[in-house]
Design a protein around this motif. Structure first.
Motif, PDB file in Angstrom:
ATOM      1  N   MET A  57      69.940  59.686  50.657  1.00 22.35           N
ATOM      2  CA  MET A  57      70.724  58.461  50.629  1.00 22.35           C
ATOM      3  C   MET A  57      72.124  58.645  51.209  1.00 22.35           C
ATOM      4  SD  MET A  57      67.978  57.901  49.003  1.00 22.35           S
ATOM      5  CE  MET A  57      66.919  56.817  48.067  1.00 22.35           C
ATOM      6  N   ARG A  58      72.390  59.827  51.731  1.00 22.79           N
ATOM      7  CA  ARG A  58      73.616  60.008  52.517  1.00 22.79           C
ATOM      8  C   ARG A  58      73.612  59.015  53.673  1.00 22.79           C
ATOM      9  NH1 ARG A  58      74.661  64.954  56.654  1.00 22.79           N
ATOM     10  NH2 ARG A  58      76.751  64.354  57.340  1.00 22.79           N
ATOM     11  N   CYS A  59      72.426  58.704  54.163  1.00 24.83           N
ATOM     12  CA  CYS A  59      72.326  57.767  55.284  1.00 24.83           C
ATOM     13  C   CYS A  59      72.070  56.331  54.833  1.00 24.83           C
ATOM     14  CB  CYS A  59      71.268  58.223  56.280  1.00 24.83           C
ATOM     15  SG  CYS A  59      71.930  59.402  57.474  1.00 24.83           S
ATOM     16  N   HIS A  60      72.277  56.035  53.557  1.00 29.97           N
ATOM     17  CA  HIS A  60      72.256  54.629  53.134  1.00 29.97           C
ATOM     18  C   HIS A  60      73.644  54.072  53.385  1.00 29.97           C
ATOM     19  CE1 HIS A  60      72.494  51.396  49.955  1.00 29.97           C
ATOM     20  NE2 HIS A  60      71.462  51.020  50.685  1.00 29.97           N
ATOM     21  N   ILE A  61      73.709  52.778  53.776  1.00 27.52           N
ATOM     22  CA  ILE A  61      75.033  52.221  54.074  1.00 27.52           C
ATOM     23  C   ILE A  61      75.759  51.788  52.816  1.00 27.52           C
ATOM     24  CG2 ILE A  61      74.531  51.473  56.439  1.00 27.52           C
ATOM     25  CD1 ILE A  61      74.322  48.574  55.005  1.00 27.52           C
ATOM     26  N   GLY A  62      75.626  52.637  51.776  1.00 25.43           N
ATOM     27  CA  GLY A  62      76.340  52.334  50.530  1.00 25.43           C
ATOM     28  C   GLY A  62      77.006  53.577  50.016  1.00 25.43           C
TER      29      GLY A  62
ATOM     30  N   THR B 136      81.231  46.006  46.670  1.00 22.68           N
ATOM     31  CA  THR B 136      82.149  47.106  47.012  1.00 22.68           C
ATOM     32  C   THR B 136      81.407  48.427  47.178  1.00 22.68           C
ATOM     33  OG1 THR B 136      82.660  47.584  44.688  1.00 22.68           O
ATOM     34  CG2 THR B 136      84.126  46.034  45.835  1.00 22.68           C
ATOM     35  N   ASN B 137      80.102  48.420  46.881  1.00 18.09           N
ATOM     36  CA  ASN B 137      79.291  49.610  47.167  1.00 18.09           C
ATOM     37  C   ASN B 137      78.943  49.727  48.647  1.00 18.09           C
ATOM     38  OD1 ASN B 137      79.140  50.849  44.690  1.00 18.09           O
ATOM     39  ND2 ASN B 137      77.314  49.734  44.026  1.00 18.09           N
ATOM     40  N   ILE B 138      79.241  48.673  49.414  1.00 23.85           N
ATOM     41  CA  ILE B 138      78.914  48.707  50.848  1.00 23.85           C
ATOM     42  C   ILE B 138      79.878  49.632  51.587  1.00 23.85           C
ATOM     43  CG2 ILE B 138      78.773  47.332  52.965  1.00 23.85           C
ATOM     44  CD1 ILE B 138      78.265  44.872  51.156  1.00 23.85           C
ATOM     45  N   ASP B 139      79.313  50.462  52.444  1.00 24.75           N
ATOM     46  CA  ASP B 139      80.138  51.334  53.293  1.00 24.75           C
ATOM     47  C   ASP B 139      80.290  50.668  54.659  1.00 24.75           C
ATOM     48  OD1 ASP B 139      81.260  53.257  54.867  1.00 24.75           O
ATOM     49  OD2 ASP B 139      79.919  54.885  54.223  1.00 24.75           O
ATOM     50  N   CYS B 140      81.398  49.884  54.817  1.00 18.28           N
ATOM     51  CA  CYS B 140      81.622  49.213  56.108  1.00 18.28           C
ATOM     52  C   CYS B 140      81.929  50.239  57.196  1.00 18.28           C
ATOM     53  CB  CYS B 140      82.802  48.268  56.019  1.00 18.28           C
ATOM     54  SG  CYS B 140      82.687  47.075  54.678  1.00 18.28           S
ATOM     55  N   LEU B 141      82.584  51.339  56.777  1.00 24.04           N
ATOM     56  CA  LEU B 141      83.204  52.233  57.749  1.00 24.04           C
ATOM     57  C   LEU B 141      82.194  53.053  58.551  1.00 24.04           C
ATOM     58  CD1 LEU B 141      86.146  53.430  55.491  1.00 24.04           C
ATOM     59  CD2 LEU B 141      86.154  51.622  57.223  1.00 24.04           C
ATOM     60  N   VAL B 142      81.086  53.427  57.912  1.00 21.76           N
ATOM     61  CA  VAL B 142      80.168  54.317  58.621  1.00 21.76           C
ATOM     62  C   VAL B 142      79.654  53.656  59.901  1.00 21.76           C
ATOM     63  CG1 VAL B 142      78.040  53.674  57.392  1.00 21.76           C
ATOM     64  CG2 VAL B 142      78.301  55.990  58.302  1.00 21.76           C
ATOM     65  N   CYS B 143      79.539  52.340  59.889  1.00 22.43           N
ATOM     66  CA  CYS B 143      79.092  51.632  61.101  1.00 22.43           C
ATOM     67  C   CYS B 143      80.252  51.160  61.983  1.00 22.43           C
ATOM     68  CB  CYS B 143      78.231  50.430  60.731  1.00 22.43           C
ATOM     69  SG  CYS B 143      76.741  50.857  59.811  1.00 22.43           S
ATOM     70  N   HIS B 144      81.395  50.898  61.391  1.00 22.15           N
ATOM     71  CA  HIS B 144      82.462  50.240  62.172  1.00 22.15           C
ATOM     72  C   HIS B 144      83.650  51.130  62.514  1.00 22.15           C
ATOM     73  CE1 HIS B 144      80.555  46.314  62.197  1.00 22.15           C
ATOM     74  NE2 HIS B 144      80.231  46.502  60.920  1.00 22.15           N
ATOM     75  N   ASP B 145      83.635  52.368  62.026  1.00 25.20           N
ATOM     76  CA  ASP B 145      84.734  53.282  62.351  1.00 25.20           C
ATOM     77  C   ASP B 145      84.729  53.626  63.836  1.00 25.20           C
ATOM     78  OD1 ASP B 145      86.604  55.434  62.471  1.00 25.20           O
ATOM     79  OD2 ASP B 145      84.920  56.839  62.235  1.00 25.20           O
TER      80      ASP B 145
ATOM     81  N   GLY C 272      74.817  65.670  51.036  1.00 30.34           N
ATOM     82  CA  GLY C 272      74.363  65.837  49.650  1.00 30.34           C
ATOM     83  C   GLY C 272      75.084  64.959  48.643  1.00 30.34           C
ATOM     84  N   MET C 273      75.861  63.974  49.122  1.00 27.25           N
ATOM     85  CA  MET C 273      76.685  63.194  48.195  1.00 27.25           C
ATOM     86  C   MET C 273      76.232  61.732  48.086  1.00 27.25           C
ATOM     87  SD  MET C 273      78.404  65.618  47.107  1.00 27.25           S
ATOM     88  CE  MET C 273      79.503  64.775  45.981  1.00 27.25           C
ATOM     89  N   ALA C 274      74.980  61.473  48.391  1.00 25.17           N
ATOM     90  CA  ALA C 274      74.389  60.148  48.209  1.00 25.17           C
ATOM     91  C   ALA C 274      75.204  59.036  48.861  1.00 25.17           C
ATOM     92  CB  ALA C 274      74.177  59.861  46.729  1.00 25.17           C
ATOM     93  N   GLY C 275      75.798  59.338  49.978  1.00 24.03           N
ATOM     94  CA  GLY C 275      76.494  58.310  50.737  1.00 24.03           C
ATOM     95  C   GLY C 275      78.004  58.307  50.604  1.00 24.03           C
ATOM     96  N   TRP C 276      78.525  59.116  49.714  1.00 29.51           N
ATOM     97  CA  TRP C 276      79.984  59.172  49.551  1.00 29.51           C
ATOM     98  C   TRP C 276      80.606  60.059  50.627  1.00 29.51           C
ATOM     99  CZ3 TRP C 276      82.589  56.067  46.434  1.00 29.51           C
ATOM    100  CH2 TRP C 276      81.990  55.586  45.260  1.00 29.51           C
ATOM    101  N   PRO C 277      81.763  59.659  51.112  1.00 27.64           N
ATOM    102  CA  PRO C 277      82.551  60.600  51.922  1.00 27.64           C
ATOM    103  C   PRO C 277      83.211  61.624  50.989  1.00 27.64           C
ATOM    104  CG  PRO C 277      83.711  58.523  51.725  1.00 27.64           C
ATOM    105  CD  PRO C 277      82.399  58.341  51.001  1.00 27.64           C
TER     106      PRO C 277
END
Lengths: 210, 526
Positions: free
Chosen positions: B126-131, B145-154, B164-169
């Motif tokens: 889930m590192r590659c989930h957009i959340g 607020t669980n949405i990760d806008c940045l991974v797609c728009h940075d 290994g952090m389930a989508g967290w930076p």
């Protein structure tokens, strides 16, 4: 023996014959390459040439049919039983004994009874089947639409069988040109239009040369 | 004089005119029109209508990426609704499957034959989930607020989700040299339309490494040439993903049939090219039964290798000191890993070909195994299906765990942060990994496990070649070993023939030849 010349093949017939010869040659070579028998032009070029030759062949066929109808030359292709037996006997026995041809050519009777049978067979059985299956081959790519033909299997098999028949015809046909009054007289007639005939009583042309 | 004229006329009608007809036939037969030119307007040349550095809300001190999302949503309202109904968020979609009716399937609950399944291995997959933080079933899919806008728009190319952090930076506590804490002010002020980096960071590395899954999507495409990908080559149109994967309100065109099932909303060549792009009947009519990709993707994995075979049954081997083993093949690709098993990697791979009508089925949790190899997904289509075309596919083969009693593919817990938590990658213990994986997914396990051969079908769409390298006619229209040798439910000119007709045909020819030769001999000697 006295010889005389008579016109057998008009300009159009000679043009038709030799053009058809070249087209059949082209169709045979490209066709068997497409069939996977030998490499020659490359598959793509073979397909393009085969289709193009097919169109020329069909065009020529239309013109020839028209010509045959207006000049009444189609009568040459109507099969007859008259002297058929004699003709078969000639090729199977008489020819070896140096017997004379049982039939003689004129403008309106240039094919012997055996030829009439074979050519009529070509015209009625082989060519239309080749043209029909060829068109299916070229244009019928949606096997369910509008009629379910389950693909090319049948058309291709029929087309291939027709091609083999044409090749067999050509082999026999070319050989038979040597059975005229001399080995080359039939070919020469198809080039010049005139043939030397041995029996002057049969040389009176039914129509005047153009 | 009359004789000469007759002779000239004969030459004209028996030689010149026939040759002229043949010349014209050949000339028009080989005459080929130029292919249609495509006028391409890149969607990606969109310039931002606002300057994000000017927004005060993005100048605040962020301590958590969720605060960035909240800041985004203050202006971009309702975008969260669009996003949360997209499959990038849900990882599942309600679809109609033939013979099954409506089912909810997707990455969330489907098996694969790479790392076998995502759910239960959330920290890693889930590192590659957009959340942010889909660590387990407690993840709140309704919290915007669980949405990760940045991974797609940075667009600063500095933002990364940590391994290994389930989508967290990375946070202050977890940061490493490879994964520093993002500079949220910089990142949030440099947002824009996604480019290759944004998409590729996940889609090029599916399956746990570069090009492991797709075969036609890999890191070489970040910067590439027309020779590798005619669309993405920097020496060509330099297109980015969203030029084809057109996106309206966060609904992105395109279907990956490892997880998709319906023939809907696909990215298609016809978006730019016409359905008769060659401007040539002979080539264009192939489109009735061939996908464009079939001729235009002669090989895939053109740069780096892709996984073709993955055998889990031999995983778990240790060296004499009890340590995990890593082995490489001659091209420096993994050939064995204790935690994953044996691999076959290769590059410049010729695709395999299948009939495909745009619909697919999938092996679901409750499906019993009925055939070997087990089809992880099934692409539908056949020659007699008028909507199906021949497609190039990567078929990924492997062996993975199944229950020989219940005949079901097993869910295995592979990932955990620490040893002793039952994860196979930590403890190399199949029993415990399967027990925990099955429990997490609420599935029954008999307690027995064996390994079974599986196949997954991945239609190829990328790495389209330049026209000079297109598959040639002869590669399929050939008697033996052609590219389509395995597709036998139709008549293919050049490959197929009716053996009875060919046999009788040659017999007729030989009999004719023998006949005329015998006849000639008899004439000569009689």
């Amino acid at each position: 023996m006295k010889y005389s010349k008579q016109l057998l093949y008009s300009k159009f017939e000679r043009f038709w014959h030799w053009t058809q010869m070249l087209l059949v040659m082209m169709l045979t070579l490209t066709g068997f390459e497409i069939h996977g028998n030998f490499p020659m032009f490359g598959f793509e070029q073979a397909v393009r040439l085969h289709s193009a030759a097919a169109w020329s062949f069909m065009g020529l066929a239309v013109v020839s049919i028209f010509w045959m109808i207006v000049t009444k030359q189609y009568v040459n292709f109507i099969p007859t039983k008259n002297k058929l037996r004699e003709q078969v006997l000639y090729y199977t026995s008489g020819i070896f004994k140096g017997m004379p041809h049982p039939t003689h050519k004129t403008m309106f009777n240039k094919l012997n009874p055996l030829q009439r049978l074979v050519y009529a067979g070509l015209l009625i059985l082989i060519f239309p089947v080749q043209i029909f299956t060829g068109i299916v081959y070229m244009y019928y790519h949606y096997p369910q639409n509008p009629l379910d033909a389950s693909g090319l299997t049948f058309a291709a098999a029929t087309h291939t069988l027709g091609a083999f028949m044409v090749v067999a015809f050509v082999i026999v046909h070319v050989y038979m040109t040597t059975t005229g009054n001399s080995v080359s007289s039939n070919v020469k007639a198809m080039i010049s239009g005139y043939e030397k005939e041995t029996d002057p009583s049969l040389t009176e042309p039914s129509i005047q040369p153009e | 004089m009359k004789n000469l004229l007759n002779k000239a006329m004969s030459v004209f009608v028996v030689l010149i005119l026939p040759i002229l007809v043949i010349y014209l036939t050949v000339y028009f037969g080989l005459n080929k029109n130029e292919a249609d030119k495509v006028v391409f307007q890149p969607k990606s040349e969109h310039t931002a209508s606002v300057d994000h550095t000017q927004f005060e809300s993005l100048q605040q001190t962020f301590t958590n990426p969720k605060q960035v999302t909240a800041a985004c949503l203050t202006c971009h309202n309702k975008r969260d609704d669009e996003l949360m109904s997209s499959t990038h968020w849900t990882w599942e979609r309600e679809v109609e499957l033939p013979g099954r009716g409506l089912v909810k399937i997707g990455k969330k609950n489907l098996h694969n034959n790479f790392c076998t399944a995502a759910e239960g291995n959330n920290g890693s997959c889930m590192r590659c989930h957009i959340g942010y933080g889909w660590e387990d079933k407690s993840f709140d899919f309704t919290d915007a607020t669980n949405i990760d806008c940045l991974v797609c728009h940075d667009k600063s190319d500095t933002y990364l989700k940590q391994k290994g952090m389930a989508g967290w930076p990375a946070t202050e506590e977890t940061a490493t040299k490879e994964f520093p804490v993002p500079d949220y002010n910089l990142v949030s002020q440099s947002v824009g339309s996604p480019d290759r980096d944004n998409c590729g960071v996940c889609h090029f590395y599916g399956g746990g490494g570069n090009n492991v899954k797709h075969g036609d999507l890999e890191e070489a495409l970040f910067h590439t040439t027309k020779k590798v990908d005619v669309h993405m080559g920097e020496d060509g149109k330099n297109m980015v993903c969203i030029d084809c994967h057109i996106t309206e309100k966060h609904n992105i065109k395109g279907r990956a049939y490892s997880v998709s099932s319906e023939n809907k909303n696909r990215a298609e060549c016809e978006q730019c090219h016409t359905s008769s792009p060659h401007n040539d009947y002979l080539l264009d009519y192939h489109n009735a039964k061939l996908a464009c990709q079939t001729c235009h993707i002669p090989v895939y994995a053109k740069v780096n290798a892709t996984t073709l075979y993955w055998d889990w049954s031999v995983a778990g081997r240790k060296d004499e000191n009890g340590n995990a083993i890593k082995e490489y093949d001659a091209d420096h690709n993994y050939s064995y890993l204790s935690i994953k098993g044996r691999f076959v990697f290769d590059n410049n791979v010729k695709p395999e070909y299948v009939w495909f009508n745009g619909t697919a089925d999938h092996l679901l949790n409750d499906d019993s195994i009925t055939e070997i190899p087990v089809k992880i997904n099934t692409l539908f289509g056949s020659y007699s299906d008028s909507t199906a075309k021949i497609w190039p596919v990567k078929i990924h083969r492997g062996k993975q765990a199944y229950d020989p009693i219940t005949k079901k593919i097993l869910s295995v817990k592979l990932f955990a942060h620490n040893k002793g938590e039952g994860a196979f990658w930590e403890d190399l213990d199949w029993e415990e990994g399967i027990k925990q994986g099955m429990e997490y997914n609420g599935r029954y396990w008999s307690g027995k496990y064996e390994f079974i051969e599986t196949e997954a079908y991945w239609p190829l769409n990328h790495m389209v070649s330049v026209k000079e390298e297109t598959v040639s006619c002869k590669e399929c229209h050939v008697r033996n070993n052609g590219r389509l040798a395995s597709l036998n439910d139709f008549y293919l000119p050049g490959r197929d023939y009716n053996k009875w007709i060919d046999f009788s045909g040659f017999a007729i020819i030989i009999v004719s030849l023998i006949g005329v030769i015998l006849h000639a001999v008899m004439r000569i000697f009689s």
